[in-house]
Design a protein around this motif. Sequence first.
Motif, PDB file in Angstrom:
ATOM      1  N   ASP A 343       0.832  -1.217   0.000  1.00 46.47           N
ATOM      2  CA  ASP A 343       0.000   0.000   0.000  1.00 46.47           C
ATOM      3  C   ASP A 343       0.859   1.257   0.000  1.00 46.47           C
ATOM      4  O   ASP A 343       0.512   2.256  -0.647  1.00 46.47           O
ATOM      5  N   ARG A 344       1.978   1.219   0.730  1.00 44.34           N
ATOM      6  CA  ARG A 344       2.880   2.386   0.726  1.00 44.34           C
ATOM      7  C   ARG A 344       3.465   2.586  -0.680  1.00 44.34           C
ATOM      8  O   ARG A 344       3.583   3.724  -1.157  1.00 44.34           O
ATOM      9  N   VAL A 345       3.797   1.465  -1.331  1.00 41.93           N
ATOM     10  CA  VAL A 345       4.324   1.549  -2.705  1.00 41.93           C
ATOM     11  C   VAL A 345       3.285   2.194  -3.622  1.00 41.93           C
ATOM     12  O   VAL A 345       3.599   3.081  -4.422  1.00 41.93           O
ATOM     13  N   LYS A 346       2.011   1.766  -3.485  1.00 40.07           N
ATOM     14  CA  LYS A 346       0.949   2.310  -4.339  1.00 40.07           C
ATOM     15  C   LYS A 346       0.756   3.801  -4.096  1.00 40.07           C
ATOM     16  O   LYS A 346       0.499   4.576  -5.034  1.00 40.07           O
ATOM     17  N   GLN A 347       0.877   4.218  -2.828  1.00 44.02           N
ATOM     18  CA  GLN A 347       0.740   5.631  -2.498  1.00 44.02           C
ATOM     19  C   GLN A 347       1.859   6.453  -3.146  1.00 44.02           C
ATOM     20  O   GLN A 347       1.631   7.515  -3.738  1.00 44.02           O
ATOM     21  N   GLU A 348       3.086   5.927  -3.038  1.00 48.88           N
ATOM     22  CA  GLU A 348       4.236   6.632  -3.615  1.00 48.88           C
ATOM     23  C   GLU A 348       4.157   6.669  -5.144  1.00 48.88           C
ATOM     24  O   GLU A 348       4.562   7.652  -5.764  1.00 48.88           O
ATOM     25  N   LEU A 349       3.614   5.611  -5.744  1.00 46.10           N
ATOM     26  CA  LEU A 349       3.412   5.609  -7.199  1.00 46.10           C
ATOM     27  C   LEU A 349       2.376   6.649  -7.604  1.00 46.10           C
ATOM     28  O   LEU A 349       2.520   7.341  -8.620  1.00 46.10           O
ATOM     29  N   ALA A 350       1.326   6.755  -6.774  1.00 43.26           N
ATOM     30  CA  ALA A 350       0.274   7.755  -7.040  1.00 43.26           C
ATOM     31  C   ALA A 350       0.859   9.164  -7.006  1.00 43.26           C
ATOM     32  O   ALA A 350       0.470  10.030  -7.796  1.00 43.26           O
ATOM     33  N   ASP A 351       1.819   9.388  -6.088  1.00 41.91           N
ATOM     34  CA  ASP A 351       2.476  10.704  -6.013  1.00 41.91           C
ATOM     35  C   ASP A 351       3.230  11.017  -7.305  1.00 41.91           C
ATOM     36  O   ASP A 351       3.453  12.188  -7.625  1.00 41.91           O
ATOM     37  N   GLN A 352       3.646   9.974  -8.008  1.00 41.98           N
ATOM     38  CA  GLN A 352       4.369  10.161  -9.274  1.00 41.98           C
ATOM     39  C   GLN A 352       3.435  10.116 -10.491  1.00 41.98           C
ATOM     40  O   GLN A 352       3.897  10.078 -11.635  1.00 41.98           O
ATOM     41  N   GLY A 353       2.129  10.089 -10.225  1.00 38.23           N
ATOM     42  CA  GLY A 353       1.171  10.105 -11.329  1.00 38.23           C
ATOM     43  C   GLY A 353       0.809   8.738 -11.867  1.00 38.23           C
ATOM     44  O   GLY A 353       0.170   8.630 -12.916  1.00 38.23           O
ATOM     45  N   LEU A 354       1.239   7.658 -11.175  1.00 36.88           N
ATOM     46  CA  LEU A 354       0.849   6.302 -11.595  1.00 36.88           C
ATOM     47  C   LEU A 354      -0.195   5.771 -10.616  1.00 36.88           C
ATOM     48  O   LEU A 354       0.146   5.282  -9.535  1.00 36.88           O
ATOM     49  N   LEU A 355      -1.460   5.910 -10.936  1.00 38.86           N
ATOM     50  CA  LEU A 355      -2.542   5.448 -10.064  1.00 38.86           C
ATOM     51  C   LEU A 355      -2.903   4.016 -10.467  1.00 38.86           C
ATOM     52  O   LEU A 355      -3.287   3.758 -11.603  1.00 38.86           O
ATOM     53  N   VAL A 356      -2.727   3.090  -9.506  1.00 36.46           N
ATOM     54  CA  VAL A 356      -2.938   1.672  -9.821  1.00 36.46           C
ATOM     55  C   VAL A 356      -4.430   1.358  -9.942  1.00 36.46           C
ATOM     56  O   VAL A 356      -5.281   2.103  -9.455  1.00 36.46           O
ATOM     57  N   GLU A 357      -4.723   0.233 -10.590  1.00 32.29           N
ATOM     58  CA  GLU A 357      -6.122  -0.140 -10.858  1.00 32.29           C
ATOM     59  C   GLU A 357      -6.934  -0.330  -9.574  1.00 32.29           C
ATOM     60  O   GLU A 357      -8.110   0.024  -9.530  1.00 32.29           O
ATOM     61  N   ASP A 358      -6.299  -0.866  -8.514  1.00 31.65           N
ATOM     62  CA  ASP A 358      -7.003  -1.070  -7.238  1.00 31.65           C
ATOM     63  C   ASP A 358      -7.561   0.241  -6.699  1.00 31.65           C
ATOM     64  O   ASP A 358      -8.555   0.255  -5.973  1.00 31.65           O
ATOM     65  N   TRP A 359      -6.875   1.331  -7.015  1.00 29.58           N
ATOM     66  CA  TRP A 359      -7.260   2.644  -6.484  1.00 29.58           C
ATOM     67  C   TRP A 359      -8.016   3.483  -7.512  1.00 29.58           C
ATOM     68  O   TRP A 359      -8.091   4.697  -7.398  1.00 29.58           O
ATOM     69  N   GLY A 360      -8.529   2.814  -8.540  1.00 34.02           N
ATOM     70  CA  GLY A 360      -9.346   3.533  -9.533  1.00 34.02           C
ATOM     71  C   GLY A 360      -8.570   4.083 -10.707  1.00 34.02           C
ATOM     72  O   GLY A 360      -9.134   4.809 -11.524  1.00 34.02           O
ATOM     73  N   GLY A 361      -7.277   3.741 -10.789  1.00 38.09           N
ATOM     74  CA  GLY A 361      -6.468   4.225 -11.917  1.00 38.09           C
ATOM     75  C   GLY A 361      -6.441   3.223 -13.049  1.00 38.09           C
ATOM     76  O   GLY A 361      -7.255   2.299 -13.118  1.00 38.09           O
TER      77      GLY A 361
END
Length: 723
Positions: A343-361
């Motif tokens: 989850d921390r990895v997904k948050q940090e990816l979101a900060d870089q503009g990569l929103l994962v599918e689990d989070w609606g990206g």
Amino acid sequence: MSKVRVYEIAKKLNISTKEILDQLKEYGFDVHSHMSSLQDEEVKLIIDYYNQDKPKNQIIHEVNTTEKTEPPTELIIQQKEANFSKAPEVERRMPDLTHHKKSTKSKNKKKNKKAEKAEKAGNMGQQTNLGNDTMITEDDIKVIEIPASISVRDLADKMGIAAIEIIKCLMKKGKMATINQEIDFELASQVAEEFEVIVELEEEKDLLEEIFKEVEDKEEDLEARPPVVVVMGHVDHGKTSLLDAIRSTHVTSREAGGITQHIGASTVTLNGKKITFLDTPGHEAFTAMRMRGAQVTDIAILVVAADDGVMPQTIEAINHARAAGVEIIVAVNKMDKPGANPDRVKQELADQGLLVEDWGGDTICVPVSALKGEGLDTLLEMILLVAEMNDYKSNPNCKARGTIVEAQLDKGRGPVATVLVQRGTLKVGDPVVAGTAYGRIRAMVDDKGRQVKKAGPSTPVEILGLSEVPVAGDMFYVANSDKQARQAAEKVKAQGRLQILGQSQQKVSLDDLFNQIQEGQVKDLNIIVKADVQGSVEAVKQSLERLSNEEVRIRIIHGAVGAITESDLMLASASGAIIIGFNVRPDAATKAIADREEIDIRLYRVIYNAIEDIKAAMKGMLDPEFVEKVTGHIEIRQTFKVSGVGTVGGGYVLDGKVARHSGIRIVRDGIVVYEGKLASLKRFKDDVKEVNTGYECGVMFERFNDIKEGDIAEAFIMEEVPR
């Protein structure tokens, strides 16, 4: 005025070329051979002469009874009197074609029998109708096109005669030649005339354009191909382990006795579908290939360690992949570790503009463990899914072209190159050219170590038979022949490989930005931002992106903290970007590369100045009156604290010279820690105006005492540059 050659008018009128020449000379025209050009009135004169109202047979009958007739276009002849001074002395009459016919017949010993019969029938040997609309022409002149220089063999092939005949003809002319010897155009045309063949100089084609030109494929010719995947990420996050785990799972022991030959690329199969993996060492190599014009990969696997998260190199990899326009799939590795926190990895990816599918990206994210082999099938399924959605296709039924993935000199096998076929089918025996290397493929080996005869799109193979080791990232092309491949490689060498193959990306600079916008060459202005602190990076990115307008969109393709590095230059070169630095400097080696690659680096200490510069460049008003010129560098090797005075640095001038009045900045690990002026410059105890390369000196800086050993003091002056 348009011009027509003698042989062309003869062909049109079905008249012997020699007859036309004789007739023109009788009228006093200055003609030398069948290649001579005729002007409009000369052409009209000849056409009128042969196309009178009387039938051809009647004209011949009258000529044979030596009836004298006046040429039908006396007016034109009078106009041309200046051209044929003999006109008053010559009795203007139809020439005795019977006599001319006999002389022609005696010269031409190899006349066609049917033509002779036609001659007796009074048809002048011009044409005989053999039925079924087939016409035999006595003087049916063959016209061929040849280059400025041609070999005896090639000339014989074009003329349709045996090469030995041409060699004999050359010997008669005093020229000794072998079958492979080149002869010039003039000599070739003399030889061809002997065999009643006309040669014309063929239009010179651009050899490199012919081989390297991009070809548009028709939709019906395209077939599905395997996706090409590259693995990127931060060091020690498990890129190599992941690749090895995929290989060991999906490359079965049955293949090649269980031995997998490492050729810089590999193919794995899942559910009967293939995936090609490229083993690039990192995003720098990936971008270096793009810099040379090779758009190789379709999908980038971004490996992020679950216990470590997004790191600086991860961010660089993201930005490099985005700049290349490839699909990104995230593989969260090391899920077996106790400290794994996806989850921390997904948050940090979101900060870089990569929103994962689990989070609606829309970024696919797959948890894996290279160590335990978990999640690998899911990762491969996701790759195939992305490939299916993007419908990757290529034309396998054409000449092959692709990219050199890696190359080396093998002691036993000579130059060996791993290539990725991107279009067409590469076969053993194909003549190829790759940069300055060329040769006929002697053998091909696939990633399993097996000898193969051909390789289709998205297939990596190792090839043998090149003349030298090519450069990784260069494109390879299949030529028409060994000779053409050699000539193309020599031309590339002569013109400079980079000039031809490496300048596919439009170079952009602020100085010329407005002109390029006006010409429609720039739609996006790519910018790389490097700064001393993260806050500055964010501020600059936001400020610059707001400047986008209808004509040009500003894209920040990479932003990071730290000095300007070679990796930044690679990205800038591959993407046609400008680098903006805040309180950071490139070192001497990086600056040299930037100059060589013509990459525009702009260095600032105030954000407002950068914004104003880009605004002015977009409006075409960039007109700086002064430009900074670095004059030299001092390395601080010792420091001394002097009471009541401050800290004195004992320095050594590394290059250039440092003057007392120079501006000075102190650079520590690529970061500017001070910019100002020298308070003093000494040699031993004496104040001096300047110190040159290789000398030691003592320096003090105005209002700055925090100097340390290893600091680099960069001296500069502001120089006025006329625009």
